[in-house]
Design an enzyme around this catalytic site. Structure first.
Site, short mmCIF file in Angstrom:
data_model
loop_
_atom_site.label_atom_id
_atom_site.label_comp_id
_atom_site.label_asym_id
_atom_site.label_seq_id
_atom_site.Cartn_x
_atom_site.Cartn_y
_atom_site.Cartn_z
N SER A 122 -2.64 -2.05 7.71
CA SER A 122 -2.23 -1.28 6.52
C SER A 122 -2.64 0.18 6.60
CB SER A 122 -2.90 -1.91 5.31
OG SER A 122 -2.84 -1.04 4.21
N GLU A 124 -3.80 1.64 4.23
CA GLU A 124 -5.04 1.74 3.44
C GLU A 124 -6.24 2.02 4.36
OE1 GLU A 124 -6.53 1.23 0.10
OE2 GLU A 124 -4.61 2.13 -0.27
N TYR A 146 -10.69 -3.95 0.53
CA TYR A 146 -9.44 -4.36 1.20
C TYR A 146 -9.21 -3.51 2.46
CZ TYR A 146 -4.41 -4.55 2.12
OH TYR A 146 -3.18 -4.67 2.73
P1 NAP Z 1 1.84 -10.55 -0.85
O1 NAP Z 1 3.19 -10.50 -1.50
O2 NAP Z 1 0.62 -10.40 -1.69
O3 NAP Z 1 1.75 -11.91 -0.02
C1 NAP Z 1 0.52 -12.38 0.50
C2 NAP Z 1 0.72 -13.75 1.11
O4 NAP Z 1 -0.54 -14.20 1.65
C3 NAP Z 1 1.18 -14.83 0.13
O5 NAP Z 1 2.14 -15.63 0.77
C4 NAP Z 1 -0.10 -15.61 -0.12
O6 NAP Z 1 0.13 -16.96 -0.47
C5 NAP Z 1 -0.73 -15.55 1.27
N1 NAP Z 1 -2.16 -15.90 1.28
C6 NAP Z 1 -3.14 -15.33 0.58
N2 NAP Z 1 -4.30 -15.92 0.86
C7 NAP Z 1 -4.07 -16.92 1.76
C8 NAP Z 1 -4.87 -17.90 2.42
N3 NAP Z 1 -6.17 -18.00 2.23
N4 NAP Z 1 -4.28 -18.77 3.29
C9 NAP Z 1 -2.96 -18.69 3.49
N5 NAP Z 1 -2.14 -17.78 2.90
C10 NAP Z 1 -2.69 -16.90 2.04
O7 NAP Z 1 1.73 -9.42 0.28
P2 NAP Z 1 2.91 -8.62 1.04
O8 NAP Z 1 3.19 -7.37 0.27
O9 NAP Z 1 4.00 -9.54 1.41
O10 NAP Z 1 2.13 -8.15 2.35
C11 NAP Z 1 2.11 -8.97 3.53
C12 NAP Z 1 0.95 -8.53 4.40
O11 NAP Z 1 1.11 -7.17 4.77
C13 NAP Z 1 -0.42 -8.63 3.75
O12 NAP Z 1 -1.34 -8.96 4.76
C14 NAP Z 1 -0.68 -7.22 3.25
O13 NAP Z 1 -2.05 -6.99 3.14
C15 NAP Z 1 -0.03 -6.42 4.37
N6 NAP Z 1 0.48 -5.09 4.01
C16 NAP Z 1 1.35 -4.95 2.97
C17 NAP Z 1 1.87 -3.70 2.68
C18 NAP Z 1 2.84 -3.50 1.55
O14 NAP Z 1 3.04 -2.34 1.15
N7 NAP Z 1 3.49 -4.54 1.05
C19 NAP Z 1 1.51 -2.58 3.47
C20 NAP Z 1 0.64 -2.79 4.54
C21 NAP Z 1 0.14 -4.05 4.83
P3 NAP Z 1 0.23 -17.45 -2.02
O15 NAP Z 1 1.70 -17.35 -2.37
O16 NAP Z 1 -0.26 -18.83 -1.92
O17 NAP Z 1 -0.62 -16.53 -2.84
O1 G4F Z 2 0.93 -0.17 -5.79
P1 G4F Z 2 -0.51 -0.10 -5.49
O2 G4F Z 2 -1.41 -1.09 -6.14
O3 G4F Z 2 -0.63 -0.14 -3.90
P2 G4F Z 2 -1.76 0.34 -2.87
O4 G4F Z 2 -3.11 0.33 -3.48
O5 G4F Z 2 -1.30 1.60 -2.25
O6 G4F Z 2 -1.73 -0.86 -1.81
C1 G4F Z 2 -0.50 -1.38 -1.32
O7 G4F Z 2 -0.14 -0.66 -0.17
C2 G4F Z 2 -1.04 -0.82 0.95
C3 G4F Z 2 -0.49 0.03 2.08
O8 G4F Z 2 -0.96 1.35 1.96
C4 G4F Z 2 -1.10 -2.30 1.30
F1 G4F Z 2 -1.89 -2.47 2.39
C5 G4F Z 2 -1.64 -3.09 0.12
O9 G4F Z 2 -1.64 -4.48 0.44
C6 G4F Z 2 -0.69 -2.87 -1.06
O10 G4F Z 2 0.55 -3.46 -0.73
O11 G4F Z 2 -1.07 1.36 -5.88
C7 G4F Z 2 -0.45 2.54 -5.42
C8 G4F Z 2 -1.05 3.76 -6.14
C9 G4F Z 2 -2.58 3.80 -6.14
O12 G4F Z 2 -2.99 5.10 -5.82
C10 G4F Z 2 -2.97 3.48 -7.56
O13 G4F Z 2 -4.18 4.10 -8.00
O14 G4F Z 2 -0.66 3.70 -7.51
C11 G4F Z 2 -1.78 4.05 -8.31
N1 G4F Z 2 -1.61 3.49 -9.65
C12 G4F Z 2 -1.51 4.22 -10.80
N2 G4F Z 2 -1.41 3.41 -11.84
C13 G4F Z 2 -1.56 2.19 -9.96
C14 G4F Z 2 -1.42 2.12 -11.35
N3 G4F Z 2 -1.59 1.07 -9.20
C15 G4F Z 2 -1.48 -0.12 -9.82
N4 G4F Z 2 -1.46 -1.25 -9.06
N5 G4F Z 2 -1.36 -0.22 -11.19
C16 G4F Z 2 -1.34 0.88 -12.00
O15 G4F Z 2 -1.23 0.77 -13.23
#
Ligand code: NAP
Ligand code: G4F
Length: 322
Positions: A122, A124, A146
């Site tokens: 990520s 992050e 995280y």
């Molecule tokens: P998500 O919608 O929160 O999905 C997370 C998945 O992980 C769900 O299927 C969840 O299952 C599963 N999980 C959680 N804990 C587990 C465990 N102990 N054993 C098995 N499965 C488990 O996340 P996403 O947005 O699809 O992201 C996918 C991956 O990419 C994550 O690793 C996230 O950290 C990473 N990532 C995401 C972003 C982004 O912007 N979306 C960016 C960078 C990296 P349940 O349905 O059972 O909860």
């Molecule tokens: O949507 P967010 O919660 O995503 P964040 O923290 O960037 O993390 C996501 O992206 C990562 C990749 O860079 C992934 F690895 C991670 O798993 C996840 O998918 O927040 C985005 C921004 C933050 O700066 C937060 O402070 O939005 C700001 N924000 C402002 N108001 C808020 C809110 N975030 C959330 N969730 N809720 C609010 O009300």
């Protein structure tokens, strides 16, 4: 070809399963045991994928799963992925998001080290950024438990590649969103509330830091990059993002504007949604992915916001009829 996806019930897992089925893969998905099944995002393909129970917390279950499903490729997307929760549950986040990666890699090493491995790393990890934009050489300075857990996951992936010659790739993905995004993440929180406000079901939208900037892309585009990484001659790490950054406020403005409303009348910033430590600015330098993988994003920021608002309007309208 057979792929195993951890986190198949999540946003990315569901898009990746769609994508791999389209490529003719046999798709296995790992799900954790729950008293209520939450297969909302994969209901449309439930008959086309094979779901198996295992858990990132349980080493033996992962070994048995890999023995049983015999995948050519494993995509490790399972994680505790919501940044604010990582301050409330830092130990559990470390177990899933950090040590979970080692458990999957150990299972690969023991069962079949020829399996190709993708780790969902990520942006992050860049946290308090040391350079703008961020690329594969930018040092990490994570700002949340995280982010720290993801940095561990990244380095253990690199380490298993270097120690055991496992084809292991770390995809450093910047924020990617879609109508399947969880509602606690800021983009989906905004678009689902905009739809409710437009239809008279809500009056206000309470957010935290409106000045934070993110490089937001469409999840459907990003799963292709995951697959492309595993099709290369050599395993490597790649930054995946659009190269554009926008503030939360800009996202809000476009979303409200799309339904003909002025956000200033509806949006309030509340302390409770601010974080103990913020990541102020993320923007990807995706040069390597473009050059080596031939990957580029297709959906623009503007299109993404409108796609998500339209999808939430449709959902809310369907709920009203039902
Ligand atoms: P998500 O919608 O929160 O999905 C997370 C998945 O992980 C769900 O299927 C969840 O299952 C599963 N999980 C959680 N804990 C587990 C465990 N102990 N054993 C098995 N499965 C488990 O996340 P996403 O947005 O699809 O992201 C996918 C991956 O990419 C994550 O690793 C996230 O950290 C990473 N990532 C995401 C972003 C982004 O912007 N979306 C960016 C960078 C990296 P349940 O349905 O059972 O909860
Ligand atoms: O949507 P967010 O919660 O995503 P964040 O923290 O960037 O993390 C996501 O992206 C990562 C990749 O860079 C992934 F690895 C991670 O798993 C996840 O998918 O927040 C985005 C921004 C933050 O700066 C937060 O402070 O939005 C700001 N924000 C402002 N108001 C808020 C809110 N975030 C959330 N969730 N809720 C609010 O009300």
């Amino acid at each position: 070809m057979r792929a195993l996806i951890t986190g198949i019930t999540g946003q990315d897992g569901s898009y990746l399963a769609d994508f791999l089925l389209g490529k003719g893969y046999e798709v296995y998905g790992m799900v954790r045991r729950s008293s209520t099944e939450s297969f909302e995002r994969i209901n449309h393909i439930i008959d086309k994928v094979t779901l198996k129970q295992a858990d990132l917390l349980d080493q033996l279950s992962l070994i048995e799963l890999i023995k049983d499903s015999k995948p050519d490729e494993i995509y490790n997307l399972g994680a505790q992925s919501f940044v604010p929760t990582s301050w409330n549950q830092p130990v559990l986040t470390g177990e899933f998001t950090a040590l979970g990666v080692t458990r999957v890699l150990e299972a690969i090493r023991l069962v079949n080290p020829k399996i190709k491995f993708y780790q969902a790393s990520s942006s992050e990890m860049f946290g308090k950024v040391r350079a703008v934009p961020q690329n594969e050489s930018t040092p990490f300075h994570p700002r949340s438990p995280y982010g720290v857990a993801k940095a561990y996951g990244h380095f253990i992936t690199v380490n298993y590649r270097e120690s055991y010659d496992i084809f292991a790739c770390s995809g450093i993905l910047f924020n990617h969103e879609s109508p399947r995004r969880g509602k606690e993440f800021v983009t989906r929180k905004i678009t689902s509330e905009v739809a409710k406000i437009k239809l008279g079901k809500a009056k206000k939208l309470y957010l935290g830091n409106l000045e934070a900037k993110r490089d937001w892309g469409f999840a459907g585009d990003y799963v292709e990059a995951m697959w492309l990484m595993l099709q290369q001659a050599q395993a490597d790490d790649f930054v995946i993002g659009t190269g554009e950054t926008h503030s939360v406020k800009e996202f809000v403005e476009i979303a409200f504007d799309h339904v003909g409303l002025d956000y200033k009348k509806y949006v309030e910033s509340k302390k409770e949604f601010f974080r103990p430590a913020e990541v102020d600015l993320l923007v990807a330098d995706n040069t390597k992915a473009k050059k080596v993988l031939g990957w580029q994003p297709k959906v623009s920021f503007d299109e993404l916001v409108k796609m998500m608002v339209d999808a939430d309007l449709k959902l809310q309208e369907m709920a009203r009829v039902a």
